[in-house]
Write an enzyme that holds these catalytic residues in place. Structure first.
Site, PDB file in Angstrom:
ATOM      1  N   GLY A 135       5.870  15.268  45.109  1.00  0.00           N
ATOM      2  CA  GLY A 135       4.826  15.970  45.852  1.00  0.00           C
ATOM      3  C   GLY A 135       4.085  16.903  44.912  1.00  0.00           C
TER       4      GLY A 135
ATOM      5  N   GLN B 245      -0.969  24.113  42.652  1.00  0.00           N
ATOM      6  CA  GLN B 245      -0.156  23.918  41.440  1.00  0.00           C
ATOM      7  C   GLN B 245      -0.993  23.445  40.261  1.00  0.00           C
ATOM      8  OE1 GLN B 245       2.967  21.481  43.693  1.00  0.00           O
ATOM      9  NE2 GLN B 245       4.205  22.417  42.098  1.00  0.00           N
TER      10      GLN B 245
ATOM     11  N   CYS C 224      11.068  21.886  41.495  1.00  0.00           N
ATOM     12  CA  CYS C 224       9.629  22.119  41.632  1.00  0.00           C
ATOM     13  C   CYS C 224       8.963  21.951  40.269  1.00  0.00           C
ATOM     14  CB  CYS C 224       9.373  23.531  42.166  1.00  0.00           C
ATOM     15  SG  CYS C 224       7.628  23.893  42.401  1.00  0.00           S
ATOM     16  N   LEU C 225       7.848  21.238  40.254  1.00  0.00           N
ATOM     17  CA  LEU C 225       7.145  21.022  38.989  1.00  0.00           C
ATOM     18  C   LEU C 225       6.646  22.342  38.399  1.00  0.00           C
ATOM     19  CD1 LEU C 225       5.172  17.788  39.955  1.00  0.00           C
ATOM     20  CD2 LEU C 225       7.257  17.965  38.578  1.00  0.00           C
TER      21      LEU C 225
ATOM     22  N   HIS D 236       8.316  22.189  51.614  1.00  0.00           N
ATOM     23  CA  HIS D 236       8.235  22.716  50.241  1.00  0.00           C
ATOM     24  C   HIS D 236       6.768  22.821  49.805  1.00  0.00           C
ATOM     25  CE1 HIS D 236       9.538  22.699  45.826  1.00  0.00           C
ATOM     26  NE2 HIS D 236       8.258  22.399  45.750  1.00  0.00           N
ATOM     27  N   GLU D 237       5.995  21.753  50.049  1.00  0.00           N
ATOM     28  CA  GLU D 237       4.579  21.741  49.650  1.00  0.00           C
ATOM     29  C   GLU D 237       3.781  22.761  50.452  1.00  0.00           C
ATOM     30  OE1 GLU D 237       4.121  20.330  47.047  1.00  0.00           O
ATOM     31  OE2 GLU D 237       5.759  18.901  47.031  1.00  0.00           O
TER      32      GLU D 237
ATOM     33  N   HIS E 126       3.882  26.189  49.183  1.00  0.00           N
ATOM     34  CA  HIS E 126       2.942  26.434  48.079  1.00  0.00           C
ATOM     35  C   HIS E 126       1.593  26.945  48.594  1.00  0.00           C
ATOM     36  CE1 HIS E 126       5.074  25.134  44.497  1.00  0.00           C
ATOM     37  NE2 HIS E 126       5.373  23.956  45.016  1.00  0.00           N
TER      38      HIS E 126
END
Ligand code: GNR
Ligand code: NI
Length: 182
Positions: A46, A51, A102-103, A144-145, A148
């Site tokens: 995702g 991000q 997480c990226l 999670h997304e 953000h």
């Protein structure tokens, strides 16, 4: 198409509150394509627009589950999904633990508790409205997304002690990476 730079903690970009997408136009479609390319390259399941430095309420997702559930290395099933202006309408009282990454917090993993079942509404890249019940990894990843979009990272769900430990490890890994690069 270019890969986009992924912002990493503790960059203040990741604390921005994302604002609604106003129009699904060519500029947005180019951003979506670049976000998928960046997510697959990372690789991740995702990616929220903030991000990559665009604080809009847009995220892309592809769980890329193995085609053979008994073989982790079998070719992934590609199912790209776009979520524009998503809203969680309701969620279960029951929560489940899942080890998240997480990226924007590279190579750090920790268990987070989240509702295991949600009902969400969103728009896709064609402007079509969706209203669906989600569970499993899809529900976890969407939450999670969507965190953000509010400037929240998975480490914010941990105790301050654990969060500070992850941030310290991240800074150390970055220092060591820098030391190799120079
Ligand atoms: O690639 C990702 N994997 C992941 C694993 C467990 C829970 C959430 C995620 S999302 C993450 C990509 C990412 O950082 N999205 O914001
Ligand atoms: Ni993330």
């Amino acid at each position: 198409m270019p890969l986009l730079r992924i912002y990493e903690a503790p960059d203040p970009m990741l604390r921005q509150i994302s604002t609604p997408v106003e129009a699904i136009d060519d500029e947005l479609r180019v951003l979506i394509a670049d976000m998928f390319e960046t997510m697959y390259d990372a690789p991740g399941i995702g990616l929220a627009a903030v991000q990559v430095g665009v604080p809009r309420r847009l995220l892309v997702m592809d769980l890329q589950e193995p085609s053979d559930p008994d073989d982790e290395d079998s070719p992934p099933i590609r199912q790209p999904r776009v979520f524009i202006n998503p809203v969680i309408e309701s969620h279960s009282d029951s929560e489940v633990p899942y080890t998240e990454g997480c990226l924007s917090v590279p190579d750090q993993y920790a268990e987070v508790m989240r509702p295991d079942h949600i009902r969400a509404t969103w728009m896709d890249e064609h402007g079509k409205r969706h209203d669906q019940e989600l569970d499993g990894l899809l529900a976890i990843c969407l939450q999670h997304e969507m965190d953000h979009l509010e400037g929240v990272l998975f480490i914010d769900h941990l105790s301050k002690l654990k969060r500070d430990m992850v941030l310290k490890k991240l800074a150390k890994a970055r220092r060591e990476r820098g030391a190799i690069a120079f």
